[in-house]
Design a protein around this motif. Structure first.
Motif, PDB file in Angstrom:
ATOM      1  N   LEU A 195       0.825  -1.209   0.000  1.00  0.00           N
ATOM      2  CA  LEU A 195       0.000   0.000   0.000  1.00  0.00           C
ATOM      3  C   LEU A 195       0.859   1.258   0.000  1.00  0.00           C
ATOM      4  O   LEU A 195       0.534   2.239  -0.686  1.00  0.00           O
ATOM      5  CB  LEU A 195      -0.921  -0.006   1.221  1.00  0.00           C
ATOM      6  N   CYS A 196       1.954   1.255   0.746  1.00  0.00           N
ATOM      7  CA  CYS A 196       2.813   2.446   0.802  1.00  0.00           C
ATOM      8  C   CYS A 196       3.504   2.689  -0.531  1.00  0.00           C
ATOM      9  O   CYS A 196       3.679   3.848  -0.935  1.00  0.00           O
ATOM     10  CB  CYS A 196       3.849   2.284   1.913  1.00  0.00           C
ATOM     11  N   ARG A 197       3.904   1.626  -1.209  1.00  0.00           N
ATOM     12  CA  ARG A 197       4.532   1.821  -2.522  1.00  0.00           C
ATOM     13  C   ARG A 197       3.568   2.431  -3.524  1.00  0.00           C
ATOM     14  O   ARG A 197       3.995   3.127  -4.455  1.00  0.00           O
ATOM     15  CB  ARG A 197       5.057   0.486  -3.053  1.00  0.00           C
ATOM     16  N   ASP A 198       2.280   2.207  -3.340  1.00  0.00           N
ATOM     17  CA  ASP A 198       1.286   2.780  -4.234  1.00  0.00           C
ATOM     18  C   ASP A 198       0.769   4.132  -3.739  1.00  0.00           C
ATOM     19  O   ASP A 198      -0.165   4.679  -4.311  1.00  0.00           O
ATOM     20  CB  ASP A 198       0.107   1.821  -4.391  1.00  0.00           C
ATOM     21  N   GLY A 199       1.390   4.670  -2.678  1.00  0.00           N
ATOM     22  CA  GLY A 199       0.972   5.964  -2.148  1.00  0.00           C
ATOM     23  C   GLY A 199      -0.266   5.928  -1.289  1.00  0.00           C
ATOM     24  O   GLY A 199      -0.858   6.975  -1.000  1.00  0.00           O
ATOM     25  N   ARG A 200      -0.658   4.760  -0.832  1.00  0.00           N
ATOM     26  CA  ARG A 200      -1.866   4.622  -0.013  1.00  0.00           C
ATOM     27  C   ARG A 200      -1.475   4.375   1.445  1.00  0.00           C
ATOM     28  O   ARG A 200      -1.928   3.451   2.102  1.00  0.00           O
ATOM     29  CB  ARG A 200      -2.716   3.470  -0.549  1.00  0.00           C
ATOM     30  N   ASP A 201      -0.585   5.264   1.944  1.00  0.00           N
ATOM     31  CA  ASP A 201      -0.096   5.096   3.310  1.00  0.00           C
ATOM     32  C   ASP A 201      -1.193   5.327   4.346  1.00  0.00           C
ATOM     33  O   ASP A 201      -1.176   4.727   5.421  1.00  0.00           O
ATOM     34  CB  ASP A 201       1.089   6.036   3.566  1.00  0.00           C
ATOM     35  N   SER A 202      -2.149   6.209   4.059  1.00  0.00           N
ATOM     36  CA  SER A 202      -3.246   6.443   4.993  1.00  0.00           C
ATOM     37  C   SER A 202      -4.086   5.179   5.159  1.00  0.00           C
ATOM     38  O   SER A 202      -4.499   4.824   6.276  1.00  0.00           O
ATOM     39  CB  SER A 202      -4.119   7.600   4.509  1.00  0.00           C
TER      40      SER A 202
END
Length: 657
Positions: free
Chosen positions: A306-313
């Motif tokens: 998720l963080c690699r796709d920018g979905r850290d929230s």
């Protein structure tokens, strides 16, 4: 000659009994054994009937000493394991001795010697000898197989050998050994053997051959287990055939095989590769519903993907939800999420995640806390960084000295040196000893805040622990504390001079009038004697220097206003030149009354000259000699800065008299 003929007859009899595919055995019990090559231990030493060198005699002597005929497989195994295996010169002749023993009529190998020899050859990567051993084992089975059933240790021996072949990529040899084993054992091979072959083909990128082994497994009516399906699902995902992986996963459940955490992790990773994040998260929740425990790898796949796709929230919400459900595995390190959030300047959200997870019992790692502290510091959120550091220490998470010193520096920069020192004491109780940098930060903080006594305690502790190398460093630290306190008092007294006669603050100062006053002071200085009576008080140590040159213009103006105040009160001309060439090391700790008493009693003064590293001896100054001792402006400014207006005025009046 009789012995030679007997040996040749025995060799011929063995050759007729052996299979044509079996390699010939050693015909004599006394081979010559040359030194092995340095690059490989695989080639078998050449046998000869006539050549006997020095090395050969040593081996024969060693063999006759530790292995006497007749011997059993147990004796041979003990000799190979305990004697020959640890010999510095003969250890590589273990397989040759094994062959030699098989030529003796009264001896027959059993599963113990077969198993030890197979493991030894596989571990030392002598695969040619291992192939020869397996062929010999097929033609000369274990004595346990003489009855109706085969030896139960045959399959484990072949399984270890096949695994060794697959591990080094010798898949053809592994298949040959597998087929040879099937003829020696009773019934069908175990599922573990098929899994070893399937995994070997998958690891070498032979997906089609892996499927062929799986199909053969089904034809042989061997039921696949969860490891079989996991290997094939991973192979499908690696070959970008995720649809077939899902179909195999359904087939797995239809055949009554329950998936484990590896099965779900493989599919979740496959969903994320296909950028199907919602499906991957849904499969994670399916794990929760089925009661399959999460592993740290599961959380790493979800959060990192998720963080690699920018979905850290979304990753933060997922972790918090898993923590509330109680399925977050113990020991999971969410450092990666902290690094991503702090790198994006979202340290506040990272702190919320840490607080929530910590409250539920998921303690963060030391590196995660360190990353978060640095992120908070960069945003100027010193209070949160301080509370997190304090919580870490109370939870026995001791940060490194660099991070800890940065927190101390942040607290001192905002005027919270007392809390910084308290944090230092807490860290010391947890095993983090303060270094010289930490002490220096605290002393600087106390200096800026004008807290001389607290600063002196820290300086004394530095001195006790050896962080102050010489008296010059000690004087410099004490000078800073002294100047800080005098500066605080100095500003408090001079502010009154900036008020009008009614006590109200003036909006602006008459600069031209101030310049005229300075010019008047300089002109009056011409008529001032070079020396004048002076007195000082105990512990007032004057340090000539040019520290005031580093002061701001505002500080200089305030110092001149003090001198002008003395002129206005005592009508005594005082120049600002001396004020700009002296500084003071330590503030007088006494009040007005004691200072006045010191002036009257002419108590001695210690002087430290520029560049000097020792204090001059103290001696009383007689009243008759004081006129030739020190400048009046120096003493007046010292009393004025260290005490208050009354002693300064008293001194100025005495000088005028």
């Amino acid at each position: 000659m009789g012995l030679k003929n007997k040996v040749l007859k025995l060799n011929s009899r063995k050759a007729l009994q052996s299979s044509t595919s079996t390699p010939p055995l050693s015909p004599i019990p006394y081979p010559s054994l040359p030194q092995p090559p340095l690059t490989s231990l695989t080639p078998l030493p050449t046998l000869t009937l006539s050549h006997h060198n020095h090395h050969h005699h040593h081996l024969l002597h060693f063999l006759n000493t530790h292995l006497t005929q007749p011997f059993t497989p147990t004796h041979l195994l003990h000799f190979l394991k305990s004697k020959l295996h640890h010999h510095p010169s003969f250890t590589h002749y273990d397989f040759h001795i094994f062959h030699w023993a098989s030529t003796i009529d009264s001896f027959r190998h059993d599963h113990s010697t077969f198993e030890w020899m197979a493991r030894t050859l596989a571990i030392t990567h002598r695969f040619l000898d291992l192939t020869s051993l397996l062929q010999f084992m097929a033609s000369n089975p274990c004595p346990c197989s003489d009855g109706i059933f085969s030896c139960s240790r045959t399959e484990p021996i072949f399984r270890f050998s096949i695994n060794a072949y697959c591990r080094v990529g010798k898949l053809d040899d592994a298949v040959v050994a597998f087929e040879c084993m099937k003829k020696l054992i009773d019934g069908r091979p175990s599922v573990a053997l098929y899994n070893i072959l399937i995994h070997g083909f998958v690891k070498c990128g032979e997906h089609c051959k892996a499927l062929q082994v799986y199909d053969k497994m089904i034809k042989d009516r061997v039921k696949p287990d969860v490891y079989t399906f996991n290997i094939l699902i991973s192979s499908y995902c690696r070959n970008k055939r995720f649809g077939l992986a899902l179909e195999l996963f359904k087939e797995m459940r239809e055949k009554g095989c329950s998936p484990n955490v590896v099965s779900f992790n493989t599919l979740i990773r496959g969903f994320f590769r296909e950028r199907k994040f919602d499906e991957g998260i849904a499969m994670a929740y399916e794990m929760v519903e089925l009661g399959c425990e999460f592993s740290r790898v599961t959380c790493e796949i979800l959060v990192d993907g998720l963080c690699r796709d920018g979905r850290d929230s979304e990753a933060c919400e997922l972790l918090i939800d898993f923590s509330r459900r109680g399925v977050l595995p113990d020991g999971y390190d969410y450092y990666g999420l902290m690094e991503v959030l702090c790198g994006k300047g979202n340290a506040g959200r990272a702190l919320e995640v840490v607080d929530e997870l910590w409250r539920k019992g998921n303690v963060p790692s030391l590196i995660a806390c360190t990353t978060l502290i640095e992120g908070l510091r960069r945003l100027g959120r010193i209070d949160e960084a301080f509370r997190l550091t304090e919580r870490m220490l109370r939870g026995s998470l001791v940060p490194d000295s660099v991070t800890f010193n940065c927190v101390l520096q942040g607290l001192c920069d905002v005027g919270r040196t007392v809390e910084a020192n308290r944090l230092r004491l807490l860290a010391s109780s947890k095993g983090l000893d303060s270094d010289g940098m930490a002490y220096g930060i605290l002393v600087s903080g106390y200096t800026r805040e004008g807290k001389q006594k607290d600063g002196e305690v820290v300086v004394d502790e530095m001195l006790d622990r050896g962080f102050i190398p010489n008296i010059t460093t000690y004087n410099r630290l004490m000078d800073g504390l002294a100047n800080a306190r005098s500066s605080v008092r100095h500003q408090a007294n001079v502010i009154d001079l900036l008020k009008d006669p009614l006590g109200n603050d003036q909006k602006e100062v008459d600069i031209e009038g101030f310049k005229l006053a300075l010019s008047h002071v300089d002109s009056q200085m011409k008529s001032l004697p070079t020396t004048a009576p002076v007195a000082t008080f105990n512990r007032a140590h004057i340090f000539p220097g040019a520290l005031t040159a580093r002061f701001s213009l505002k500080r200089r103006v305030l110092g001149v206003l003090e001198v002008l105040a003395v002129i206005r009160i005592s009508s005594f001309p005082v120049s600002t030149t001396d004020l700009n060439t002296v500084t003071y090391r330590e503030t007088c700790r006494c009040g007005d009354a004691l200072a006045s008493k010191a002036i009257h009693s002419m108590e001695p003064m210690r002087i430290l000259g520029p560049g000097s590293s020792t204090l001059l001896p103290q001696r009383p100054i007689p009243p008759s000699q004081t006129a030739q001792s020190y400048s009046v402006t120096t003493a007046t400014s010292a009393v004025l800065r260290h005490c208050s207006w009354t002693p300064a005025c008293f001194l100025a009046q005495n000088v005028q008299q």
